[in-house]
Write a protein that holds these residues in place. Structure first.
Motif, mmCIF file in Angstrom:
data_model
loop_
_atom_site.group_PDB
_atom_site.id
_atom_site.type_symbol
_atom_site.label_atom_id
_atom_site.label_comp_id
_atom_site.label_asym_id
_atom_site.label_seq_id
_atom_site.Cartn_x
_atom_site.Cartn_y
_atom_site.Cartn_z
ATOM 1 N N VAL A 1 -5.109 2.414 4.043
ATOM 2 C CA VAL A 1 -5.056 0.985 3.842
ATOM 3 C C VAL A 1 -3.664 0.634 4.795
ATOM 4 N N PRO B 1 -4.520 4.941 -0.261
ATOM 5 C CA PRO B 1 -3.549 3.721 0.167
ATOM 6 C C PRO B 1 -2.741 4.106 1.585
ATOM 7 N N LEU C 1 -5.951 -1.254 -4.575
ATOM 8 C CA LEU C 1 -6.166 -1.176 -3.344
ATOM 9 C C LEU C 1 -7.095 -2.589 -2.968
ATOM 10 N N ALA D 1 0.613 -1.069 -0.015
ATOM 11 C CA ALA D 1 0.034 0.022 0.000
ATOM 12 C C ALA D 1 0.930 1.314 0.144
#
Length: 284
Positions: free
Chosen positions: A197, A194, A144, A80
């Motif tokens: 994440v 990201p 993702l 990520a």
């Protein structure tokens, strides 16, 4: 012992992938050598990535089946973080899966195989159908979602359906811990950032897995062509038929294939003639 990660781009995609790699080079992205001048022709299949690597994450899964939660979180947070930099340049990888994550010599991970990449909202040219929610266009959320699918596969040994609405209890039933299942469900519900994440998946105790002892280039879900596309600064990629019909230079790959085929055909005919003569001689 290190092995070479040697990527040969499909017909018409060597120039595309090299251009993308130049745009996204940085931490977490597979390094690529400067291409020789003879590989500048977009219709030539060519080596795009040749680096010392330790095989792919797919090799690790093929050897071990499932990974620990700390390993899964380390993989997810590192991928990520690399995707954040890639997305800031306006590029979508488009094919995040274990076979495209290379185990770097220093123990980190590299995202590799950018032949399915393109600019955000561009038409999708290539991909892995079993890992896609939307086949039509590229979007940063695709990457993702790919991370979440990859982590679920690492944690359970099962490739989940990307088109389904996955809840935390359903992911727990497949074999994820309740905490990891909750975080993966949150990513799948909102795969937009990201950094979020990486924060959801990472923890201070994470550690990346060791490379597989046997590295075979395993990829149980191959990437396939959908249709031609283009990225900023590049001509549209030719279809396979168009690339084949392009005039071949004296050292063109089409001519080399034809020459090899013809020479082998001649040798085969000579051997058949010799064998027929021997058989006739024995019969007489």
């Amino acid at each position: 012992m290190l092995s070479n990660h040697r990527k040969v781009a499909p017909v018409g995609r060597a120039g595309h992938e090299r251009a993308v790699l130049r745009l996204v080079q940085g931490p977490g992205v597979v390094p690529t050598p400067i291409a020789p001048a003879r590989e500048a022709n977009f219709s030539d299949p060519a080596v795009v990535e040749t680096v010392a690597g330790n095989g792919s994450l797919a090799d690790v899964l093929a050897e071990r089946g499932r990974l620990s939660e700390t390993e899964c979180r380390a993989i997810g947070s590192q991928i990520a973080a690399a995707l954040e930099s890639i997305h800031e340049r306006g590029i979508v990888h488009g094919d995040i899966k274990p076979a495209n994550i290379v185990m770097a010599p220093d123990g980190d991970l590299w995202i590799a195989d950018f032949d399915a990449a393109g600019t955000t909202s561009s038409a999708r040219a290539r991909g892995t159908p079993q890992r896609l929610r939307n086949r039509a266009t590229l979007d940063q959320s695709d990457d993702l979602v790919g991370v979440a699918l990859l982590i679920a596969e690492c944690a359970t040994g099962i490739l989940i359906d990307p088109t389904a609405e996955w809840s935390a209890p359903a992911l727990t039933q497949l074999g994820c811990s309740s905490e990891l299942a909750h975080d993966l469900a949150a990513v799948l519900a909102d795969p937009s950032d990201p950094r979020r994440v990486a924060a959801l998946l990472g923890s201070a105790e994470d550690s990346l897995p060791h490379a597989a002892k046997i590295r075979t280039g395993n990829d149980p879900t191959p990437t396939i062509d959908f249709k031609p596309t283009a990225i900023a600064g590049l001509d549209p990629l030719p279809t396979t038929a168009e690339a084949w019909d392009q005039p071949s230079s004296p050292v063109g790959w089409q001519q080399r294939i034809r020459q090899t085929f013809n020479s082998r055909l001649i040798r085969l005919r000579n051997k058949w003639t010799q064998l027929s003569g021997c058989l006739r001689g024995r019969g007489g």
